[in-house]
Write a protein that holds these residues in place. Structure first.
Motif, PDB file in Angstrom:
ATOM      1  N   SER A  59       0.817  -1.227   0.000  1.00  0.00           N
ATOM      2  CA  SER A  59       0.000   0.000   0.000  1.00  0.00           C
ATOM      3  C   SER A  59       0.846   1.270   0.000  1.00  0.00           C
ATOM      4  N   ASP A  60       2.152   1.154   0.154  1.00  0.00           N
ATOM      5  CA  ASP A  60       3.028   2.323   0.192  1.00  0.00           C
ATOM      6  C   ASP A  60       3.214   2.920  -1.209  1.00  0.00           C
ATOM      7  N   PRO A  61       3.209   4.235  -1.307  1.00  0.00           N
ATOM      8  CA  PRO A  61       3.449   4.873  -2.607  1.00  0.00           C
ATOM      9  C   PRO A  61       4.785   4.456  -3.220  1.00  0.00           C
ATOM     10  N   VAL A  62       5.812   4.276  -2.382  1.00  0.00           N
ATOM     11  CA  VAL A  62       7.120   3.862  -2.889  1.00  0.00           C
ATOM     12  C   VAL A  62       7.021   2.505  -3.567  1.00  0.00           C
ATOM     13  N   PHE A  63       6.275   1.605  -2.946  1.00  0.00           N
ATOM     14  CA  PHE A  63       6.096   0.265  -3.522  1.00  0.00           C
ATOM     15  C   PHE A  63       5.397   0.366  -4.876  1.00  0.00           C
ATOM     16  N   GLN A  64       4.365   1.230  -4.980  1.00  0.00           N
ATOM     17  CA  GLN A  64       3.630   1.383  -6.231  1.00  0.00           C
ATOM     18  C   GLN A  64       4.512   1.964  -7.336  1.00  0.00           C
ATOM     19  N   VAL A  65       5.402   2.900  -6.946  1.00  0.00           N
ATOM     20  CA  VAL A  65       6.314   3.492  -7.929  1.00  0.00           C
ATOM     21  C   VAL A  65       7.236   2.429  -8.514  1.00  0.00           C
ATOM     22  N   MET A  66       7.798   1.570  -7.640  1.00  0.00           N
ATOM     23  CA  MET A  66       8.695   0.527  -8.125  1.00  0.00           C
ATOM     24  C   MET A  66       7.938  -0.528  -8.934  1.00  0.00           C
ATOM     25  N   LYS A  67       6.704  -0.775  -8.561  1.00  0.00           N
ATOM     26  CA  LYS A  67       5.908  -1.770  -9.284  1.00  0.00           C
ATOM     27  C   LYS A  67       5.552  -1.291 -10.689  1.00  0.00           C
ATOM     28  N   THR A  68       5.188  -0.004 -10.822  1.00  0.00           N
ATOM     29  CA  THR A  68       4.768   0.538 -12.125  1.00  0.00           C
ATOM     30  C   THR A  68       5.916   1.144 -12.913  1.00  0.00           C
ATOM     31  N   ASN A  69       7.050   1.356 -12.196  1.00  0.00           N
ATOM     32  CA  ASN A  69       8.212   2.012 -12.828  1.00  0.00           C
ATOM     33  C   ASN A  69       7.833   3.395 -13.381  1.00  0.00           C
ATOM     34  N   LYS A  70       7.031   4.114 -12.608  1.00  0.00           N
ATOM     35  CA  LYS A  70       6.586   5.450 -13.004  1.00  0.00           C
ATOM     36  C   LYS A  70       6.777   6.424 -11.845  1.00  0.00           C
ATOM     37  N   ARG A  71       7.211   7.598 -12.208  1.00  0.00           N
ATOM     38  CA  ARG A  71       7.443   8.659 -11.221  1.00  0.00           C
ATOM     39  C   ARG A  71       6.116   9.103 -10.614  1.00  0.00           C
ATOM     40  N   LEU A  72       6.141   9.473  -9.330  1.00  0.00           N
ATOM     41  CA  LEU A  72       4.929   9.889  -8.634  1.00  0.00           C
ATOM     42  C   LEU A  72       5.200  11.170  -7.854  1.00  0.00           C
ATOM     43  N   SER A  73       4.273  12.100  -7.943  1.00  0.00           N
ATOM     44  CA  SER A  73       4.352  13.344  -7.169  1.00  0.00           C
ATOM     45  C   SER A  73       3.064  13.487  -6.383  1.00  0.00           C
ATOM     46  N   SER A  74       3.179  13.777  -5.097  1.00  0.00           N
ATOM     47  CA  SER A  74       1.983  13.881  -4.263  1.00  0.00           C
ATOM     48  C   SER A  74       2.150  14.996  -3.229  1.00  0.00           C
ATOM     49  N   TYR A  75       1.024  15.445  -2.697  1.00  0.00           N
ATOM     50  CA  TYR A  75       0.985  16.542  -1.732  1.00  0.00           C
ATOM     51  C   TYR A  75       0.819  15.978  -0.325  1.00  0.00           C
ATOM     52  N   ILE A  76       1.585  16.491   0.622  1.00  0.00           N
ATOM     53  CA  ILE A  76       1.486  16.077   2.021  1.00  0.00           C
ATOM     54  C   ILE A  76       0.877  17.232   2.805  1.00  0.00           C
ATOM     55  N   PRO A  77      -0.326  17.077   3.326  1.00  0.00           N
ATOM     56  CA  PRO A  77      -0.975  18.186   4.044  1.00  0.00           C
ATOM     57  C   PRO A  77      -0.241  18.563   5.323  1.00  0.00           C
ATOM     58  N   LYS A  78      -0.449  19.795   5.719  1.00  0.00           N
ATOM     59  CA  LYS A  78       0.233  20.338   6.896  1.00  0.00           C
ATOM     60  C   LYS A  78      -0.117  19.581   8.171  1.00  0.00           C
ATOM     61  N   GLU A  79      -1.321  19.002   8.200  1.00  0.00           N
ATOM     62  CA  GLU A  79      -1.795  18.342   9.408  1.00  0.00           C
ATOM     63  C   GLU A  79      -0.946  17.117   9.790  1.00  0.00           C
ATOM     64  N   LEU A  80      -0.248  16.520   8.822  1.00  0.00           N
ATOM     65  CA  LEU A  80       0.497  15.294   9.099  1.00  0.00           C
ATOM     66  C   LEU A  80       1.786  15.549   9.882  1.00  0.00           C
ATOM     67  N   TYR A  81       2.587  16.504   9.406  1.00  0.00           N
ATOM     68  CA  TYR A  81       3.898  16.726  10.020  1.00  0.00           C
ATOM     69  C   TYR A  81       4.136  18.181  10.437  1.00  0.00           C
ATOM     70  N   GLY A  82       3.083  18.998  10.362  1.00  0.00           N
ATOM     71  CA  GLY A  82       3.214  20.385  10.786  1.00  0.00           C
ATOM     72  C   GLY A  82       3.669  21.333   9.696  1.00  0.00           C
ATOM     73  N   THR A  83       4.025  20.810   8.534  1.00  0.00           N
ATOM     74  CA  THR A  83       4.464  21.628   7.407  1.00  0.00           C
ATOM     75  C   THR A  83       3.909  21.034   6.117  1.00  0.00           C
ATOM     76  N   ALA A  84       3.265  21.859   5.318  1.00  0.00           N
ATOM     77  CA  ALA A  84       2.790  21.384   4.027  1.00  0.00           C
ATOM     78  C   ALA A  84       3.990  21.069   3.140  1.00  0.00           C
ATOM     79  N   ALA A  85       3.949  19.925   2.487  1.00  0.00           N
ATOM     80  CA  ALA A  85       5.106  19.495   1.700  1.00  0.00           C
ATOM     81  C   ALA A  85       4.655  18.752   0.448  1.00  0.00           C
TER      82      ALA A  85
END
Length: 276
Positions: A59-85
Motif C-alpha cells: 500500500s506504500d506509494p514507494v512500492f507502487q512506484v517501483m511496481k509501475t516504474n513510473k514517477r509519482l508526485s503527491s501533496y502532504i498536508p500540513k496536518e500530518l507533520y506540521g508543514t505542508a510538503a
C-alpha cells in the motif's frame, strides 16, 4: 546491514548530500531498495521522522512506484507533520532497466502555498476594485447626464424668461398707450364741461390702471432679473460641475483600465502559482 545493497543505490547514498544542496530550500531524501528504506537524509525544516529500516508494504506509494516504474508526485498536508510538503518519488533502475529501488525527495511548499494564497487574494481584491471603479465610472457618467439635463433645463428656462420679457414689454406698451388714452380722455372731458364729468372719472381710472400696470411690469421685471441672476449662478456651477465630472470620468476610466490590467496579471499569477 546484513544484506547486500546494489552499487547504484550506494552511489546515490553517497551523492544524497550533494543532491540536497541543489535545492533552494531544505529537502529530505530517502532511498529504498525493493524491500525497505535503506537511507534517510533528514531536513531541519521538515519535521518528518527518520524512516530508515521501514519495511515496505504493497500500500506504500514507494512500492507502487517501483511496481509501475513510473514517477509519482503527491501533496502532504500540513496536518500530518506540521508543514505542508510535496514528495517526488522516482524509480531507480540498473543497467538492465530493472527496478532496484527508489529515491524520494520531500520539500516544503509552505512558501508556495503562501504565494498561492496571496495570488488568490490579489486576484479577489483586483476584481473587487475593478467592480468598484466600474460602478464609479457608471455613476460619473450618470452625474454628467444629470448635469447636462440641468443645463438643458437652464437653456429652456432662459428662453421662457426671454419670452416673458417680451410679454412684459407688450404690457408696458399697452400701459403707456392706456395712459396716453386716459390723458386725452381727461382733456376731452374738461372741454365738455359739466357734460364730460362722468367721462372724466373713467379717464382717471384708465390712467390709474395704466400706472398700476406699469408699476407691476417694473416689479415683475425686477423679480425676473433677480431670478435670472440666480439661475445664471446655478448654471455656471452646473457647467463647472460637468467639466469636473468629465475629467473625473476620464480619470476613472484610466484607473479602471489599469486595474483591469492588474486583475489580468493577478489571474495569470494565480494560474501559474497553481501549476508550480
Amino acid at each position: 546491514m546484513d544484506r547486500n545493497i546494489h552499487e547504484t543505490l550506494n552511489k546515490l547514498i553517497e551523492l544524497a548530500p550533494i543532491i540536497q544542496t541543489l535545492f533552494d530550500e531544505e529537502v529530505m531524501i530517502s532511498i529504498s531498495d525493493r524491500e525497505e528504506v535503506i537511507f534517510t537524509l533528514l531536513s531541519k525544516e521538515l519535521g518528518m521522522p527518520d524512516s530508515t529500516g521501514y519495511k515496505l508494504t504493497s500500500s506504500d506509494p514507494v512500492f507502487q512506484v517501483m511496481k509501475t516504474n513510473k514517477r509519482l508526485s503527491s501533496y502532504i498536508p500540513k496536518e500530518l507533520y506540521g508543514t505542508a510538503a510535496r514528495t517526488i518519488i522516482s524509480p531507480i533502475v540498473d543497467e538492465n532497466r530493472q527496478v532496484i529501488g527508489s529515491i524520494s525527495i520531500v520539500f516544503s511548499v509552505e512558501k508556495h502555498d503562501r504565494f498561492v494564497r496571496v495570488a488568490e487574494q490579489l486576484a479577489a481584491s483586483s476584481e473587487e476594485i475593478s467592480a468598484s471603479t466600474t460602478e464609479m465610472s457608471t455613476s460619473s457618467h450618470e452625474l454628467t447626464g444629470y448635469m447636462n439635463n440641468l443645463l438643458d433645463a437652464y437653456s429652456e428656462m432662459t428662453n421662457q424668461m426671454n419670452q416673458t420679457e417680451k410679454m412684459l414689454e407688450l404690457i408696458n406698451s399697452i400701459a403707456q398707450s392706456s395712459r396716453i388714452l386716459g390723458l386725452n380722455a381727461g382733456i376731452e372731458a374738461a372741454r365738455s364741461g359739466e357734460h364730460g364729468r362722468g367721462f372724466s372719472i373713467v379717464a382717471k381710472e384708465i390712467t390709474k390702471l395704466a400706472d398700476r400696470s406699469a408699476e407691476s411690469v417694473d416689479q415683475i421685471r425686477q423679480l425676473l432679473n433677480s431670478i435670472k441672476e440666480k439661475v445664471d449662478n446655478v448654471a455656471q456651477t452646473v457647467s463647472q460641475t460637468v467639466e469636473i465630472s468629465k475629467h473625473q470620468s476620464t480619470a476613472i476610466e484610466e484607473i479602471s483600465q489599469s486595474i483591469q490590467h492588474l486583475s489580468d496579471v493577478a489571474e495569470t499569477i494565480e494560474e501559474l502559482s497553481k501549476k508550480i
